[in-house]
Write an enzyme that holds these catalytic residues in place. Structure first.
Site, PDB file in Angstrom:
ATOM      1  N   ARG A 110       1.459  -2.423  15.253  1.00 24.07           N
ATOM      2  CA  ARG A 110       0.572  -1.288  15.428  1.00 24.07           C
ATOM      3  C   ARG A 110      -0.742  -1.713  16.056  1.00 24.07           C
ATOM      4  O   ARG A 110      -1.249  -1.081  16.959  1.00 24.07           O
ATOM      5  CB  ARG A 110       0.310  -0.632  14.069  1.00 24.07           C
ATOM      6  CG  ARG A 110      -0.458   0.663  14.196  1.00 24.07           C
ATOM      7  CD  ARG A 110      -0.883   1.340  12.895  1.00 24.07           C
ATOM      8  NE  ARG A 110      -0.170   0.996  11.698  1.00 24.07           N
ATOM      9  CZ  ARG A 110       0.937   1.599  11.275  1.00 24.07           C
ATOM     10  NH1 ARG A 110       1.472   2.579  11.960  1.00 24.07           N
ATOM     11  NH2 ARG A 110       1.507   1.220  10.149  1.00 24.07           N
ATOM     12  N   ARG A 114      -1.995  -8.252  15.574  1.00 25.75           N
ATOM     13  CA  ARG A 114      -1.234  -8.673  14.386  1.00 25.75           C
ATOM     14  C   ARG A 114      -0.012  -7.790  14.193  1.00 25.75           C
ATOM     15  O   ARG A 114       0.001  -6.650  14.665  1.00 25.75           O
ATOM     16  CB  ARG A 114      -2.110  -8.704  13.127  1.00 25.75           C
ATOM     17  CG  ARG A 114      -2.650  -7.375  12.676  1.00 25.75           C
ATOM     18  CD  ARG A 114      -4.071  -7.540  12.089  1.00 25.75           C
ATOM     19  NE  ARG A 114      -4.934  -6.722  12.898  1.00 25.75           N
ATOM     20  CZ  ARG A 114      -5.703  -5.721  12.425  1.00 25.75           C
ATOM     21  NH1 ARG A 114      -5.817  -5.526  11.151  1.00 25.75           N
ATOM     22  NH2 ARG A 114      -6.375  -4.961  13.226  1.00 25.75           N
ATOM     23  N   CYS A 123      13.296  -6.562  -3.247  1.00 27.29           N
ATOM     24  CA  CYS A 123      12.092  -6.806  -4.043  1.00 27.29           C
ATOM     25  C   CYS A 123      12.512  -7.200  -5.455  1.00 27.29           C
ATOM     26  O   CYS A 123      13.590  -6.827  -5.904  1.00 27.29           O
ATOM     27  CB  CYS A 123      11.263  -5.533  -4.151  1.00 27.29           C
ATOM     28  SG  CYS A 123      10.405  -5.089  -2.641  1.00 27.29           S
ATOM     29  N   CYS A 127       8.704  -0.554  -7.061  1.00 23.35           N
ATOM     30  CA  CYS A 127       7.551   0.147  -7.618  1.00 23.35           C
ATOM     31  C   CYS A 127       7.752   1.637  -7.378  1.00 23.35           C
ATOM     32  O   CYS A 127       8.124   2.051  -6.283  1.00 23.35           O
ATOM     33  CB  CYS A 127       6.273  -0.339  -6.944  1.00 23.35           C
ATOM     34  SG  CYS A 127       6.070  -2.129  -7.068  1.00 23.35           S
ATOM     35  N   CYS A 130       6.008   3.176  -4.350  1.00 20.56           N
ATOM     36  CA  CYS A 130       6.066   2.394  -3.098  1.00 20.56           C
ATOM     37  C   CYS A 130       6.108   3.290  -1.864  1.00 20.56           C
ATOM     38  O   CYS A 130       6.872   4.252  -1.807  1.00 20.56           O
ATOM     39  CB  CYS A 130       7.290   1.495  -3.111  1.00 20.56           C
ATOM     40  SG  CYS A 130       7.484   0.550  -1.579  1.00 20.56           S
ATOM     41  N   ARG A 132       7.265   2.437   0.927  1.00 18.25           N
ATOM     42  CA  ARG A 132       8.499   2.190   1.672  1.00 18.25           C
ATOM     43  C   ARG A 132       9.712   2.490   0.808  1.00 18.25           C
ATOM     44  O   ARG A 132      10.804   1.998   1.079  1.00 18.25           O
ATOM     45  CB  ARG A 132       8.569   0.737   2.138  1.00 18.25           C
ATOM     46  CG  ARG A 132       7.547   0.407   3.182  1.00 18.25           C
ATOM     47  CD  ARG A 132       7.908  -0.827   4.012  1.00 18.25           C
ATOM     48  NE  ARG A 132       6.771  -1.185   4.829  1.00 18.25           N
ATOM     49  CZ  ARG A 132       5.988  -2.232   4.595  1.00 18.25           C
ATOM     50  NH1 ARG A 132       6.236  -3.067   3.611  1.00 18.25           N
ATOM     51  NH2 ARG A 132       4.950  -2.468   5.376  1.00 18.25           N
ATOM     52  N   ASP A 290      -0.346   6.616  -0.113  1.00 18.49           N
ATOM     53  CA  ASP A 290       0.236   7.234   1.095  1.00 18.49           C
ATOM     54  C   ASP A 290       1.059   8.463   0.730  1.00 18.49           C
ATOM     55  O   ASP A 290       1.449   8.654  -0.421  1.00 18.49           O
ATOM     56  CB  ASP A 290       1.119   6.215   1.822  1.00 18.49           C
ATOM     57  CG  ASP A 290       0.302   5.076   2.409  1.00 18.49           C
ATOM     58  OD1 ASP A 290      -0.787   5.356   2.944  1.00 18.49           O
ATOM     59  OD2 ASP A 290       0.745   3.911   2.319  1.00 18.49           O
ATOM     60  N   LYS A 334      -5.356   1.877   9.420  1.00 16.76           N
ATOM     61  CA  LYS A 334      -6.176   1.996   8.208  1.00 16.76           C
ATOM     62  C   LYS A 334      -7.630   2.249   8.580  1.00 16.76           C
ATOM     63  O   LYS A 334      -8.136   1.648   9.515  1.00 16.76           O
ATOM     64  CB  LYS A 334      -6.107   0.698   7.410  1.00 16.76           C
ATOM     65  CG  LYS A 334      -4.736   0.385   6.857  1.00 16.76           C
ATOM     66  CD  LYS A 334      -4.743  -0.959   6.119  1.00 16.76           C
ATOM     67  CE  LYS A 334      -3.354  -1.384   5.724  1.00 16.76           C
ATOM     68  NZ  LYS A 334      -2.476  -1.661   6.893  1.00 16.76           N
TER      69      LYS A 334
HETATM   70  C1  LIG Z   1      -1.906  -2.824   7.063  1.00 18.90           C
HETATM   71  C2  LIG Z   1      -1.280  -3.293   8.301  1.00 18.90           C
HETATM   72  C3  LIG Z   1      -1.682  -4.495   8.900  1.00 18.90           C
HETATM   73  C4  LIG Z   1      -2.762  -5.367   8.306  1.00 18.90           C
HETATM   74  O1  LIG Z   1      -3.993  -4.764   8.415  1.00 18.90           O
HETATM   75  P1  LIG Z   1      -5.307  -5.519   7.966  1.00 18.90           P
HETATM   76  O2  LIG Z   1      -6.320  -4.439   8.031  1.00 18.90           O
HETATM   77  O3  LIG Z   1      -5.542  -6.613   8.956  1.00 18.90           O
HETATM   78  O4  LIG Z   1      -5.092  -6.049   6.593  1.00 18.90           O
HETATM   79  C5  LIG Z   1      -1.088  -4.879  10.056  1.00 18.90           C
HETATM   80  N1  LIG Z   1      -0.120  -4.131  10.638  1.00 18.90           N
HETATM   81  C6  LIG Z   1       0.285  -2.972  10.097  1.00 18.90           C
HETATM   82  C7  LIG Z   1       1.352  -2.196  10.769  1.00 18.90           C
HETATM   83  C8  LIG Z   1      -0.274  -2.506   8.915  1.00 18.90           C
HETATM   84  O5  LIG Z   1       0.155  -1.355   8.358  1.00 18.90           O
END
Ligand SMILES: *Cc1c(COP(=O)(O)O)cnc(C)c1O
Length: 374
Positions: A110, A114, A123, A127, A130, A132, A290, A334
């Site tokens: 996304r 990263r 798991c 939970c 969860c 997911r 969520d 986020k």
């Molecule tokens: C939460 C998330 C992350 C990590 O986000 P950080 O704010 O760096 O902790 C990375 N990729 C996706 C798809 C996420 O949902």
């Protein structure tokens, strides 16, 4: 060698205290009845929940429940509830739009720099809240092939500098498999750091021993993000597990989900966050829940969440403040709730969420408008 042959060649896993605790745990409602955690009269109705969403909890985690307290915060996280069969407004199977950003079944990309990688969808505990909970189904043979595709995608996408192992719980893999996977990721030469998101230190801490910590430490910088939601989860066993990670030189952070009836009280949150600092774990995120199907009973309003985190300011060291975040429904990423990215409108319970990736999302708080609005 095909993935299927490779899989067959896997050694049979030796029994360990953590696998014993899983085996002695509960994977259906009847096992909960046998443990005295669910009344026999409630079992038939609750079985429908078990058919809709998987259930599993270890002997260790179930042992933390006070059987005499129907509102026990540990129980709420592990034991199915009839409320899971209700579907609230805006609730969906893929609440934060992961599928739209998934170049492979096991990779979510996304943010430019990263990506999330799922080495398993299994798991040690399912939970009840969860996000997911609908996506957790596992075919190890198919996953194995998808993992190769995901590594190929990472190799041709050098803009990704950080990989977060999530899932499923990555520590379901044996130490040897984790070592191999982390080694393959490092060998790409493009990643600056690795992260592992795991609930094992909470739900099955015996998994986290000195051998695992040493394995992970070979791949530093590696950040471990745990997932404690309640101070009663900070047991001696959990402290030992986290202690192994810290002693191995790993940085350990924690994310908490804000959950009605579990931790939506300022005193509970401050006990949790200070208890984490005692273990040298830094609170990282407090997640607004969520919009996952069947999680209505855990929902706290954004207003209430804000009031809670603001109540912690001033009476709690800054080391213990996580960032309170909401994942924008549908995939906007986020955003910190207590910031200009989250703005109230003239209608109570209706907010505008400004995505860091561009765009504005209108958020109708289902805790304020249980039947939806506009
Ligand atoms: C939460 C998330 C992350 C990590 O986000 P950080 O704010 O760096 O902790 C990375 N990729 C996706 C798809 C996420 O949902």
């Amino acid at each position: 060698m095909s993935a299927r042959e490779d899989r067959r060649a896997l050694p049979v896993l030796a029994p360990t205290p953590w696998r014993d605790s899983l085996r002695a745990g509960a994977r259906d409602v009847d096992a909960l009845v046998a443990r005295g955690l669910v009344a026999a009269a409630d079992a038939p109705a609750l079985r429908a929940v078990g058919e809709r969403f998987e259930m599993l909890a270890s002997d260790y985690y179930l042992g933390l429940i006070d059987p005499d307290d129907p509102d026990d915060p540990i129980r709420k996280q592990a034991v199915p509830d009839l409320a899971e069969l209700l579907v609230g407004p805006s609730e969906r199977a893929d609440p934060i739009g992961d599928r739209a950003h998934a170049p492979s079944e096991v990779l979510v990309h996304r943010y430019p720099d990263r990506a999330l990688l799922f080495p398993t969808f299994r798991c040690p505990m399912f939970c009840r809240y969860c996000f997911r909970k609908v996506a957790l189904n596992d075919d190890p043979i198919r996953l194995h092939a998808a993992l190769d595709d995901a590594l190929a995608y990472l190799a041709r996408t050098p803009a990704i500098r950080e990989v977060i192992l999530s899932g499923g719980d990555p520590l379901m893999l044996s130490d040897a498999r984790l070592d191999d996977l982390l080694g393959r990721l490092r060998a790409l030469g493009t990643l600056r750091r690795l992260r592992i998101h795991t609930r094992f230190p909470v739900t099955l801490p015996m998994r986290v021993d000195a051998a695992l910590a040493a394995t992970l430490a070979r791949h530093r910088p590696l950040y471990v993000v745990t997932h404690f939601n309640h101070p009663r989860e900070l047991t001696a066993e959990a402290a030992t597990a986290v202690g192994h990670l810290v002693a191995a030189g790993l940085t350990v952070l924690n994310q908490t989900v804000l959950l009605a009836g579990v931790n939506d009280a300022a005193a509970t949150l401050s006990d949790l966050f200070e208890g984490l600092l005692d273990l040298q774990v830094r609170p990282y995120y407090l997640h607004h829940p969520d919009l996952t199907v069947g999680t209505q009973h855990f929902r706290v309003s954004l207003d209430r969440g804000l009031a809670l985190v603001r109540a912690l300011r001033g009476r709690l060291t800054g080391l213990a403040w996580p960032t309170y975040v909401i994942d924008i429904p549908g995939g906007g990423g986020k955003v910190p709730v207590d910031s200009a990215a989250v703005r109230p409108t003239d209608t109570p319970g209706v907010w505008l969420l400004h995505s860091p990736l561009g765009g504005v999302h209108r958020y109708v708080d289902p805790a304020v408008h249980p039947r939806g609005c506009g």
